[in-house]
Design a protein around this motif. Structure first.
Motif, PDB file in Angstrom:
ATOM      1  N   THR A 107       0.751  -1.231  -0.162  1.00  0.00           N
ATOM      2  CA  THR A 107      -0.114  -0.134  -0.131  1.00  0.00           C
ATOM      3  C   THR A 107       0.837   1.205  -0.043  1.00  0.00           C
ATOM      4  OG1 THR A 107      -1.573  -1.222   1.167  1.00  0.00           O
ATOM      5  CG2 THR A 107      -1.787   1.322   1.137  1.00  0.00           C
ATOM      6  N   GLU A 108       1.980   1.158   0.910  1.00  0.00           N
ATOM      7  CA  GLU A 108       2.917   2.384   0.926  1.00  0.00           C
ATOM      8  C   GLU A 108       3.372   2.727  -0.229  1.00  0.00           C
ATOM      9  OE1 GLU A 108       5.259   1.819   4.302  1.00  0.00           O
ATOM     10  OE2 GLU A 108       3.708   2.134   5.832  1.00  0.00           O
ATOM     11  N   ILE A 148       1.914   9.623  -5.450  1.00  0.00           N
ATOM     12  CA  ILE A 148       2.464  11.088  -5.313  1.00  0.00           C
ATOM     13  C   ILE A 148       3.592  11.394  -6.185  1.00  0.00           C
ATOM     14  CG2 ILE A 148       3.729  12.323  -3.525  1.00  0.00           C
ATOM     15  CD1 ILE A 148       1.903  11.117  -1.238  1.00  0.00           C
ATOM     16  N   CYS A 149       4.622  10.566  -6.401  1.00  0.00           N
ATOM     17  CA  CYS A 149       5.579  10.762  -7.408  1.00  0.00           C
ATOM     18  C   CYS A 149       5.057  11.236  -8.707  1.00  0.00           C
ATOM     19  CB  CYS A 149       6.687   9.824  -7.575  1.00  0.00           C
ATOM     20  SG  CYS A 149       7.437   9.632  -6.002  1.00  0.00           S
ATOM     21  N   LEU A 196      -2.325  14.407  -0.124  1.00  0.00           N
ATOM     22  CA  LEU A 196      -2.297  13.176  -0.441  1.00  0.00           C
ATOM     23  C   LEU A 196      -1.584  12.350   0.676  1.00  0.00           C
ATOM     24  CD1 LEU A 196      -1.689  13.432  -4.386  1.00  0.00           C
ATOM     25  CD2 LEU A 196      -3.767  12.368  -3.220  1.00  0.00           C
ATOM     26  N   TYR A 197      -0.471  12.972   1.021  1.00  0.00           N
ATOM     27  CA  TYR A 197       0.375  12.319   1.945  1.00  0.00           C
ATOM     28  C   TYR A 197      -0.433  12.106   3.228  1.00  0.00           C
ATOM     29  CZ  TYR A 197       4.188  11.536   5.291  1.00  0.00           C
ATOM     30  OH  TYR A 197       4.886  10.841   6.470  1.00  0.00           O
ATOM     31  N   ARG A 198      -1.375  12.815   3.737  1.00  0.00           N
ATOM     32  CA  ARG A 198      -2.361  12.942   4.844  1.00  0.00           C
ATOM     33  C   ARG A 198      -3.362  11.822   4.637  1.00  0.00           C
ATOM     34  NH1 ARG A 198      -0.524  12.074   9.010  1.00  0.00           N
ATOM     35  NH2 ARG A 198      -2.680  12.324   9.756  1.00  0.00           N
ATOM     36  N   LEU A 199      -3.734  11.689   3.540  1.00  0.00           N
ATOM     37  CA  LEU A 199      -4.873  10.884   3.074  1.00  0.00           C
ATOM     38  C   LEU A 199      -4.224   9.221   3.002  1.00  0.00           C
ATOM     39  CD1 LEU A 199      -7.476   9.927   1.931  1.00  0.00           C
ATOM     40  CD2 LEU A 199      -6.717  10.631  -0.568  1.00  0.00           C
ATOM     41  N   GLN A 200      -2.998   9.223   2.685  1.00  0.00           N
ATOM     42  CA  GLN A 200      -2.268   7.856   2.599  1.00  0.00           C
ATOM     43  C   GLN A 200      -2.708   7.012   3.844  1.00  0.00           C
ATOM     44  OE1 GLN A 200       1.887   7.881   1.787  1.00  0.00           O
ATOM     45  NE2 GLN A 200       2.164   5.666   1.954  1.00  0.00           N
ATOM     46  N   HIS A 225      -5.225   6.930   5.956  1.00  0.00           N
ATOM     47  CA  HIS A 225      -6.347   6.730   5.716  1.00  0.00           C
ATOM     48  C   HIS A 225      -6.806   5.430   4.803  1.00  0.00           C
ATOM     49  CE1 HIS A 225      -8.026   9.777   8.242  1.00  0.00           C
ATOM     50  NE2 HIS A 225      -7.274  10.476   7.745  1.00  0.00           N
ATOM     51  N   LEU A 226      -5.955   5.419   3.391  1.00  0.00           N
ATOM     52  CA  LEU A 226      -6.239   4.409   2.663  1.00  0.00           C
ATOM     53  C   LEU A 226      -5.566   3.226   3.097  1.00  0.00           C
ATOM     54  CD1 LEU A 226      -5.340   6.742  -0.678  1.00  0.00           C
ATOM     55  CD2 LEU A 226      -7.564   5.839   0.291  1.00  0.00           C
ATOM     56  N   GLN A 227      -4.349   3.333   3.827  1.00  0.00           N
ATOM     57  CA  GLN A 227      -3.729   2.085   4.491  1.00  0.00           C
ATOM     58  C   GLN A 227      -4.888   1.425   5.212  1.00  0.00           C
ATOM     59  OE1 GLN A 227       0.034   3.431   5.781  1.00  0.00           O
ATOM     60  NE2 GLN A 227       1.011   3.333   3.782  1.00  0.00           N
TER      61      GLN A 227
END
Length: 597
Positions: free
Chosen positions: A279-280, A287-288, A311-315, A317-319
């Motif tokens: 996921t990460e 992001i890249c 998007l970094y802070r959303l990651q 939540h998605l994980q």
């Protein structure tokens, strides 16, 4: 398992369906779910608003409020308006701090509420399962392995809390994603579209990766249940294992089962461990991609910076969404077991009865009673009577149906056909508690629980005083045994009474039956393990105490049968004879009843 349960999505659907059904036992948790979602939504709004204000703060700090680019100009104007509305950089910093604190406070109360509700659900489930074990028909319990029953009550019920927390977090993850998506869309709908297309591709890959998770969850549960069965066998069958020198074989079986459980769990953990880094890596690649493509889409640096921050802070939540989704799929077998154990499907329940137990009666009569177990038929249209106030002997060879008759009288089972009548009243219509209060049973294979002598005897009457206990101890011959114990009736008797001999166990069972002081006493070879002198003494005490009451003696010993008033003789589940001893057996002087068959 069905086809649906073979995939990760099917496992999640099954888990959600079972969890929704289980929430019926804890309405407060079901009602609180919207509140938890709202709290999570507010926390997400606070988080996104805080990130946006940080960007505004950076705009102000670097003097970028008057950029000439179209997107930058819009950002600069919005930032200037926000800064003007708040009053200045100091107030802006205070607002950012307040949003961070608010999110932390909401998260704290959310966790407290969610964990409390989860624990409440597990408690309700445990209580419901335990109550079901005590309330369902005895036949249902007999058809299930103890290891399975213990696994559901002692392990699976705890998993409901974790599944509930995963479910509420799953909804919050979705809400948080929607909030972040809204802010991202306001910044650049093109980049937002690209981000979510890529996120969908990552999710599809993760779904394929986690597809076997439900099968692994069922495998882990089965291995744990098998290992639990061997644990019970080791503890409950310790005497037989040692007596027959089976220690090495039993240990080898346990070691093999333990290794299988470890391998199943390891496969599950390897799969779970692969989910997080996958996921990460997937979302880092997104992001890249966005950073690299921002120039081609003519998105200025400041908007790109804000998008990357969101998007970094959303990651996480998605994980967390992927993790919670995987956990629900893993929990599907446990939730299904709990739901099946609590639900009424495939079960029967003892009839509670509505009529009061009469103070007097003339007889207990079996009328064309039919009953069978899965493996064989036990009673075939059996009819006989047990006269009230007299002593009746029920005799027959092993396997003839004697124990089944006792179990029917105790209402552990109900006849498949025919009736058991108290005079003209079917005993199934008599209030069950009142009927059982009038009966006590003592046998050669007495059921004892782990605890003290006192604990086991008081099962008959928990409110008995010390004088009643002393009387029961004396009449059963138990007083002599207790005098030799260090702690008397508070001495620990071991698992299922293994610290006691056969005769001592029988005396505990007799004391329990005497303490009950019943109107109907059933003695199932209750003195067979006592020495001759003690047996004669106990039998005399019982005859004196229960004179004029209804006594049913189950025996194969002719000398016992000769002293009764009435005999019922059965064989192969059928009535062979009934009447006074002399009429049933004739002038036999010795031998066993079984031999007379």
């Amino acid at each position: 398992m069905g086809k649906e349960a073979d995939t990760g999505a099917g496992g999640r659907i099954a888990a959600l369906r079972d969890l929704n059904a289980l929430l019926a036992i804890a309405p407060a948790a079901k009602r609180a779910a919207p509140l938890l979602v709202i709290m999570g939504l507010v926390a997400s709004l606070a988080e996104t608003a805080g990130i946006s204000l940080i960007i505004v703060f950076l705009y102000a700090a670097f003097g970028q409020l008057d950029d000439t680019g179209t997107v930058a100009r819009d950002f600069g104007q919005a930032a200037a308006s926000i800064l003007e509305w708040l009053g200045g950089p100091a107030e802006l910093a205070t607002a950012i701090f307040a949003l961070i604190v608010m999110r932390g406070v909401i998260a704290y109360f959310y966790n407290r509420i969610a964990q409390g509700l989860g624990a409440r659900i597990s408690e309700k489930a445990r209580n419901a399962i335990h109550g079901e074990y005590l309330g369902v028909s005895y036949d249902f319990i007999r058809r299930h392995e103890q290891a399975e029953l213990m696994e559901v009550l002692g392990t699976d019920s705890w998993g409901i809390a974790a599944a509930y927390n995963a479910f509420t977090r799953l909804i919050i993850n979705i809400c948080a994603t929607a909030v972040f998506a809204f802010f991202l869309f306001m910044l650049s709908w093109r980049i937002t579209l690209i981000a979510f297309i890529c996120a969908g591709a990552v999710s599809f890959f993760l779904e394929r990766l986690s597809r076997p998770v439900t099968q692994l969850g069922a495998s882990v549960k089965a291995e744990h249940q098998s290992m639990g069965g061997l644990m019970l066998m080791t503890l409950q069958g310790m005497r037989a294992i040692r007596a027959y020198g089976r220690e090495k074989a039993q240990d080898a079986a346990f070691v093999k089962s333990s290794a299988s459980a470890r391998e199943s769990l390891a496969r599950m953990e390897r799969l779970s461990a692969a989910i997080r880094p996958a996921t990460e890596i997937g979302y880092l690649a997104i992001i890249c991609l966005i950073v690299g493509g921002a120039g081609a889409l003519k998105v200025d640096f400041h908007a790109t910076l804000t998008i990357v921050a969101l998007l970094y802070r959303l990651q996480p939540h998605l994980q967390e969404f992927a993790s919670n989704s995987l956990f629900l799929a893993q929990s599907a077998p446990q939730l299904q077991s709990v739901r099946r154990m609590i639900g009424p499907e495939g079960k029967t329940y003892p009839d509670p009865g509505m009529r009061p137990m009469p103070e007097t009666f003339r007889s207990i009569a079996f009328r064309d009673v039919v009953f069978g177990y899965e493996e064989k038929e036990a009673l075939d249209r059996v009819s006989f009577s047990i006269p009230a106030g007299r002593t009746t002997a029920l005799v027959g060879a092993s396997g003839s149906g004697k124990t089944t008759i006792v179990n029917l009288l105790l209402r552990l089972y109900r006849p498949e056909a025919g009736q058991i009548l108290l005079d003209d009243t079917d005993i199934a219509t008599i209030r069950r508690e009142e009927w059982l209060r009038a009966i006590a049973v003592a046998g050669q294979d007495i059921d004892l629980v782990e605890g003290t002598v006192r604990d086991n005897v008081l099962m008959a009457r928990s409110d008995a005083n010390r004088a009643a206990l002393a009387d029961a101890y004396a009449l059963s011959g138990l007083a002599d045994m207790l005098a030799g114990l260090e702690y008397g009736d508070r001495d620990w008797i071991g698992q299922q009474g293994l610290n006691l001999s056969g005769g001592e166990r029988q005396r505990v069972g007799l004391a329990r039956a005497i303490l009950r002081d019943p109107g109907i006493l059933i003695l199932d070879e209750a003195t067979s393990a006592l020495d001759t002198a003690l047996e004669a003494r106990v039998r005399t005490c019982l005859e004196q105490r229960f004179a004029g009451r209804t006594v049913l003696i189950i025996t194969h010993r002719l000398e016992t049968v000769r002293n009764v008033d009435h005999v019922v003789r059965i064989g192969n589940g059928r009535l062979l004879a009934e009447g006074p001893p002399a009429e049933v057996f004739g002038p036999h002087a010795d031998g066993s009843v079984a031999a007379l068959g």
